[in-house]
Design a protein around this motif. Structure first.
Motif, PDB file in Angstrom:
ATOM      1  N   GLU A 291       4.614   5.588 -11.967  1.00 14.69           N
ATOM      2  CA  GLU A 291       4.116   4.198 -12.066  1.00 14.69           C
ATOM      3  C   GLU A 291       2.598   3.697 -12.064  1.00 14.69           C
ATOM      4  O   GLU A 291       2.147   4.358 -12.148  1.00 14.69           O
TER       5      GLU A 291
ATOM      6  N   THR B 132       0.555   0.329 -12.986  1.00 14.27           N
ATOM      7  CA  THR B 132       0.342  -1.755 -12.969  1.00 14.27           C
ATOM      8  C   THR B 132      -0.057  -2.190 -13.963  1.00 14.27           C
ATOM      9  O   THR B 132      -1.539  -1.874 -14.734  1.00 14.27           O
ATOM     10  N   ASP B 133       0.468  -3.060 -14.394  1.00 18.30           N
ATOM     11  CA  ASP B 133      -0.290  -3.876 -15.941  1.00 18.30           C
ATOM     12  C   ASP B 133      -1.405  -4.811 -15.607  1.00 18.30           C
ATOM     13  O   ASP B 133      -2.214  -4.876 -14.250  1.00 18.30           O
TER      14      ASP B 133
ATOM     15  N   HIS C 270      -1.647  -7.887 -15.628  1.00 18.51           N
ATOM     16  CA  HIS C 270      -0.998  -9.276 -14.971  1.00 18.51           C
ATOM     17  C   HIS C 270      -0.767  -8.403 -13.102  1.00 18.51           C
ATOM     18  O   HIS C 270      -0.353  -9.406 -12.243  1.00 18.51           O
TER      19      HIS C 270
ATOM     20  N   ARG D 132       1.965  -6.676 -12.513  1.00 15.22           N
ATOM     21  CA  ARG D 132       2.970  -5.914 -12.749  1.00 15.22           C
ATOM     22  C   ARG D 132       3.714  -4.766 -12.396  1.00 15.22           C
ATOM     23  O   ARG D 132       2.879  -4.123 -13.313  1.00 15.22           O
ATOM     24  N   THR D 133       4.257  -4.010 -12.076  1.00 17.05           N
ATOM     25  CA  THR D 133       4.507  -2.786 -11.590  1.00 17.05           C
ATOM     26  C   THR D 133       5.229  -2.199 -12.129  1.00 17.05           C
ATOM     27  O   THR D 133       6.856  -2.932 -12.225  1.00 17.05           O
ATOM     28  N   HIS D 134       5.328  -0.846 -13.173  1.00 17.47           N
ATOM     29  CA  HIS D 134       6.161  -0.083 -14.464  1.00 17.47           C
ATOM     30  C   HIS D 134       6.642   1.044 -14.132  1.00 17.47           C
ATOM     31  O   HIS D 134       5.641   1.597 -13.839  1.00 17.47           O
TER      32      HIS D 134
ATOM     33  N   TYR E 250      10.840   1.510 -18.453  1.00 15.82           N
ATOM     34  CA  TYR E 250       9.563   0.786 -19.547  1.00 15.82           C
ATOM     35  C   TYR E 250      10.106   1.074 -20.860  1.00 15.82           C
ATOM     36  O   TYR E 250       9.430   0.516 -22.024  1.00 15.82           O
TER      37      TYR E 250
ATOM     38  N   THR F   9       0.225  -2.665 -24.240  1.00 16.40           N
ATOM     39  CA  THR F   9       0.370  -2.711 -22.588  1.00 16.40           C
ATOM     40  C   THR F   9      -0.727  -1.870 -22.317  1.00 16.40           C
ATOM     41  O   THR F   9      -0.802  -0.969 -22.474  1.00 16.40           O
TER      42      THR F   9
END
Length: 249
Positions: free
Chosen positions: A42, A44-45, A47, A49-51, A56, A125
């Motif tokens: 995982e 976190t970008d 902004h 947000r977690t991906h 992704y 990103t």
């Protein structure tokens, strides 16, 4: 130069005295990792947000850079140059920069982008990870690094890691100045790990350029050059014979 080095992710400890550093211990053993699945960590970008990494990048060839956002030497160079090298590539790819420094924050990330002048519209990103995810990802890539307490810097490989649309490692490109040609070929190679249609430009680059594992870069394939030279010479010979015969008639 490097001072006291802190062990990170199963790297052999430096020997003899605190100033010793053997750069070969940072070498990625490519034969062990090419074609292997990357860890589904995982991140976190910027902004917040977690991906999940594999979600992704799914369906997209991906260029991944590991670095850290308080770096003022190699990391800004390789990231800036990678973004520049990929800006004219129309292929639908993912570009991701992730920090391996567990102390990095979203503010560090944003300041780093601001300092480099990276616009919000960039196709890349940027993200941070928790310590356990840093460990999982770096181990799955064979990526090792040290922290020098005395110099307050990380010692790490400068490499862009290419991943296929299914999340498997397809190529390592070394150095702080990746070229557009290198990027184009590596992304095309990553994409061909699945059945897909390449552009004519990508196919031409893949045929004409050969990857050299000793330098970590692409160069003109001598076999193809000789073939092109032979084909060209043959074409000129046939054309000359045709014109000569036409004149005789």
């Amino acid at each position: 130069m490097f001072g006291v080095l802190t062990l990170s992710w199963a790297v052999p400890m430096p020997k003899d005295h605190e100033g010793f550093f053997d750069p070969t211990i940072l070498k990625i053993e490519e034969e062990k990792y090419l074609g292997k699945q990357v860890a589904d960590v995982e991140f976190t970008d910027e902004h917040g947000r977690t991906h999940k990494l594999l979600d992704y990048i799914k369906g997209h060839p991906t260029a991944l850079i590991l670095g850290y956002y308080t770096c003022d030497s190699a990391c800004p160079l390789i990231i800036k140059n990678a973004i520049e090298a990929s800006k004219n590539i129309s292929k639908d790819f993912r570009g991701i920069v992730l920090s391996f420094d567990k102390e990095d924050t979203l503010r560090d990330l944003q300041e780093f982008k601001k300092k480099l002048g990276i616009s919000p519209s960039s196709r890349w990103t940027f993200g941070i990870m928790k310590e356990e995810d840093i460990k999982k990802l770096s181990q799955s890539l064979g990526y090792r690094f040290f922290y020098s307490r005395q110099d307050r810097v990380f010692v790490h490989p400068n490499v862009v890691i290419f991943i296929d649309p299914e999340g498997k490692v397809s190529r390592y490109l070394y150095g702080i100045s990746p070229r557009e040609t290198d990027f184009r070929i590596a992304l095309a190679e990553a994409e061909t790990f699945r059945i897909t249609k390449n552009t004519i430009v990508d196919i031409a680059f893949m045929v004409c350029y050969k990857y050299d594992p000793n330098t970590g870069k692409y160069g003109l394939n001598p076999v193809v050059l000789f073939a092109i030279a032979g084909f060209t010479l043959g074409s000129f010979t046939l054309a000359y014979a045709f014109i000569k015969r036409a004149k005789e008639v």
